[in-house]
Design a protein around this motif. Sequence first.
Motif, PDB file in Angstrom:
ATOM      1  N   PRO A  15       3.897  -3.316   3.355  1.00 47.78           N
ATOM      2  CA  PRO A  15       3.345  -4.561   2.809  1.00 47.78           C
ATOM      3  C   PRO A  15       1.839  -4.612   3.040  1.00 47.78           C
ATOM      4  CG  PRO A  15       5.320  -4.985   4.111  1.00 47.78           C
ATOM      5  CD  PRO A  15       4.937  -3.560   4.358  1.00 47.78           C
ATOM      6  N   LYS A  16       1.118  -5.063   2.047  1.00 53.16           N
ATOM      7  CA  LYS A  16      -0.335  -5.140   2.164  1.00 53.16           C
ATOM      8  C   LYS A  16      -0.711  -6.357   2.978  1.00 53.16           C
ATOM      9  CE  LYS A  16      -4.456  -4.726  -0.715  1.00 53.16           C
ATOM     10  NZ  LYS A  16      -4.948  -4.640  -2.119  1.00 53.16           N
ATOM     11  N   LYS A  17      -1.598  -6.124   3.938  1.00 53.93           N
ATOM     12  CA  LYS A  17      -2.047  -7.230   4.786  1.00 53.93           C
ATOM     13  C   LYS A  17      -2.914  -8.191   3.983  1.00 53.93           C
ATOM     14  CE  LYS A  17      -1.986  -4.559   9.096  1.00 53.93           C
ATOM     15  NZ  LYS A  17      -2.793  -4.059  10.235  1.00 53.93           N
ATOM     16  N   SER A  18      -2.676  -9.472   4.202  1.00 52.08           N
ATOM     17  CA  SER A  18      -3.454 -10.484   3.468  1.00 52.08           C
ATOM     18  C   SER A  18      -4.823 -10.678   4.109  1.00 52.08           C
ATOM     19  CB  SER A  18      -2.672 -11.795   3.458  1.00 52.08           C
ATOM     20  OG  SER A  18      -2.386 -12.231   4.768  1.00 52.08           O
ATOM     21  N   THR A  76       0.861  -1.183   0.000  1.00 50.41           N
ATOM     22  CA  THR A  76       0.000   0.000   0.000  1.00 50.41           C
ATOM     23  C   THR A  76       0.894   1.228   0.000  1.00 50.41           C
ATOM     24  OG1 THR A  76      -0.104   0.088   2.423  1.00 50.41           O
ATOM     25  CG2 THR A  76      -1.811  -1.193   1.280  1.00 50.41           C
TER      26      THR A  76
END
Length: 260
Positions: free
Chosen positions: A257-260, A245
């Motif tokens: 980092p984009k959260k899953s 993001t």
Amino acid sequence: MAIIELTAVDFVRNQHHILKNINWTVEKNEHWAILGLNGSGKSSLLKLIMAENWKTNGELTVLGTRFGIDRIPELRAKIGIVGSFIAERFRPDIVAENLVLTGRYNSSMLYREFSEADLDEARALMHQIGAEHLIGRIYGTLSQGEKQLLLIARSLMINPQILILDEATSGLDLFAKARLLEKLHHITQLKNGPTLLYITHHPDEITTDFQKVLLLRDGEVFDSGTPAELLTAPLLSDFYQMPVTVDNINDAYFVLPKKS
């Protein structure tokens, strides 16, 4: 007018292809940020520009000097360098303005005779970039941020046409980093000031002072363009090879980092 031009440049060491097919042009009055993860080839690229390493293939011209054709020693006197690795070269008991003066001789010590007028010139430069509070201080007693500020003043003693900052905020806390980036802003406003090449792996350090960004990955140019063009979630997700993001807060780009 191009001050740096690389065309199909490769750099191979010990049969390892460190840089591959680099095509990159820096025009006069452009300030560039070079972004990449550790091991992406950022420092190797800079060492080619500084003629510390030698290209394996391709064409390289810096400030009108064509590598392999023209003389290199004169070029090195036109390029300033700031990096945490340089900070370790100086005696801890050296006085701040003496350290700044060493930049004129491209050494870590003052081997030549110097005058009070020479020191006054170093002090004037410290005033110019907002480091006057360090005059008379002993280098070994300074914080990491204060040391980096001195190294910037030192690099300007030769009136460089190019100023390279290699991970210049390494080891700095949040506030020291902000102060250092503010000093860089002042340098970009200097009349006839140097072109900045700012190497980092932190997108939030790419301020509005940098008109262009070069993305390096695995020794290759992934892309280049303006910060607005490149520092987007889709493009950086592709660049980092994982979803991220991007938030732009006060003209600073924060990438997570984009959260899953």
